[in-house]
Write a protein that holds these residues in place. Structure first.
Motif, mmCIF file in Angstrom:
data_model
loop_
_atom_site.group_PDB
_atom_site.id
_atom_site.type_symbol
_atom_site.label_atom_id
_atom_site.label_comp_id
_atom_site.label_asym_id
_atom_site.label_seq_id
_atom_site.Cartn_x
_atom_site.Cartn_y
_atom_site.Cartn_z
ATOM 1 N N ARG A 76 -7.256 -6.320 -3.740
ATOM 2 C CA ARG A 76 -7.685 -5.530 -2.572
ATOM 3 C C ARG A 76 -6.856 -4.258 -2.434
ATOM 4 O O ARG A 76 -7.400 -3.189 -2.167
ATOM 5 C CB ARG A 76 -7.604 -6.372 -1.298
ATOM 6 C CG ARG A 76 -8.744 -7.350 -1.140
ATOM 7 C CD ARG A 76 -8.759 -8.016 0.231
ATOM 8 N NE ARG A 76 -7.581 -8.844 0.484
ATOM 9 C CZ ARG A 76 -7.450 -10.119 0.078
ATOM 10 N NH1 ARG A 76 -8.397 -10.703 -0.608
ATOM 11 N NH2 ARG A 76 -6.366 -10.795 0.365
ATOM 12 N N ILE A 77 -5.555 -4.382 -2.596
ATOM 13 C CA ILE A 77 -4.681 -3.206 -2.480
ATOM 14 C C ILE A 77 -5.065 -2.170 -3.538
ATOM 15 O O ILE A 77 -5.219 -0.980 -3.241
ATOM 16 C CB ILE A 77 -3.191 -3.596 -2.604
ATOM 17 C CG1 ILE A 77 -2.759 -4.373 -1.363
ATOM 18 C CG2 ILE A 77 -2.314 -2.364 -2.804
ATOM 19 C CD1 ILE A 77 -1.382 -4.998 -1.482
ATOM 20 N N GLU A 137 -7.906 -1.843 -5.291
ATOM 21 C CA GLU A 137 -9.263 -1.309 -5.109
ATOM 22 C C GLU A 137 -9.328 -0.330 -3.936
ATOM 23 O O GLU A 137 -9.998 0.699 -4.024
ATOM 24 C CB GLU A 137 -10.257 -2.454 -4.969
ATOM 25 C CG GLU A 137 -10.425 -3.188 -6.301
ATOM 26 C CD GLU A 137 -11.154 -4.521 -6.205
ATOM 27 O OE1 GLU A 137 -11.684 -4.876 -5.125
ATOM 28 O OE2 GLU A 137 -11.192 -5.230 -7.243
ATOM 29 N N ARG A 138 -8.624 -0.620 -2.858
ATOM 30 C CA ARG A 138 -8.596 0.301 -1.722
ATOM 31 C C ARG A 138 -7.893 1.612 -2.083
ATOM 32 O O ARG A 138 -8.134 2.635 -1.444
ATOM 33 C CB ARG A 138 -7.912 -0.351 -0.528
ATOM 34 C CG ARG A 138 -8.756 -1.432 0.118
ATOM 35 C CD ARG A 138 -8.039 -2.098 1.250
ATOM 36 N NE ARG A 138 -8.861 -3.156 1.827
ATOM 37 C CZ ARG A 138 -8.387 -4.181 2.512
ATOM 38 N NH1 ARG A 138 -7.081 -4.300 2.731
ATOM 39 N NH2 ARG A 138 -9.198 -5.096 2.994
ATOM 40 N N ALA A 139 -7.037 1.566 -3.102
ATOM 41 C CA ALA A 139 -6.306 2.766 -3.537
ATOM 42 C C ALA A 139 -7.058 3.521 -4.640
ATOM 43 O O ALA A 139 -6.503 4.432 -5.250
ATOM 44 C CB ALA A 139 -4.909 2.381 -4.019
ATOM 45 N N ARG A 149 0.844 -1.201 0.000
ATOM 46 C CA ARG A 149 0.000 0.000 0.000
ATOM 47 C C ARG A 149 0.877 1.248 0.000
ATOM 48 O O ARG A 149 0.624 2.202 -0.750
ATOM 49 C CB ARG A 149 -0.920 -0.007 1.223
ATOM 50 C CG ARG A 149 -1.740 1.278 1.377
ATOM 51 C CD ARG A 149 -2.490 1.331 2.698
ATOM 52 N NE ARG A 149 -1.674 1.088 3.873
ATOM 53 C CZ ARG A 149 -0.854 1.973 4.443
ATOM 54 N NH1 ARG A 149 -0.726 3.179 3.942
ATOM 55 N NH2 ARG A 149 -0.143 1.661 5.509
#
Length: 162
Positions: A125-126, A128-130, A94
């Motif tokens: 996940r990394i 999409e969270r960014a 991240r």
């Protein structure tokens, strides 16, 4: 024994420890996707002027990496994201991705794109969270059942990228 605070810096991909880490990444990707669906950049490719490599180190050891690869027409690409197993779960990926996004914005790119594998849910996940969203094929990547594509618009700086 506790680990010291990780550092993230721009480094050459040509060092021995970076070569080893890139080799580990390549081996891992070949266990998840067929060779024709792996789009590796060699350390030599990564050492070119179009690519900036970020390395996270913990106690001096190369723990994670990622790169910004520049293309024309306001597009940059996230490449070679990898965190060694012993360092996973500590936010290094991240943090490297944040550095890549910041550099691309500072250089005036309008969007960031990437290709990752269809069996990499931790990477999804990394991204999409960014703020990345799935999209169709990007750049010159073929449409493949082994690939997942992402893009993210950037709040480019006032500078205009050529």
């Amino acid at each position: 024994m506790t680990q010291s605070e990780p550092t993230i810096a721009i480094e050459t991909p040509m060092s021995n420890d970076m070569g080893a880490m890139i080799g580990e990444l390549n081996e891992l990707l070949l266990t998840l996707s067929p060779p024709e669906a792996c789009y590796h950049m060699t350390p030599e490719d990564m050492a070119g002027a179009a690519t900036t490599v970020f390395v996270a180190r913990v106690d001096g050891n190369a723990a994670a990496c990622g790169a910004l690869h520049r293309h024309g027409e306001g597009i940059a690409e996230v490449k070679r994201m990898y965190t060694r197993p012993a360092y996973q779960g500590h936010g290094l990926g991240r943090r490297i991705l944040e550095q890549i996004v910041t550099l691309a914005e500072r250089e005036g790119y309008a969007s960031l794109v990437l290709e990752t594998g269809d069996r990499h849910p931790a990477a999804w996940r990394i991204y999409e969270r960014a703020g990345f969203t799935r999209c169709g094929p990007v750049l010159d990547y073929p449409d493949s059942p082994y690939s997942v594509f992402y893009s993210r618009p950037l709040a480019a700086s006032q500078e205009t990228h050529k």
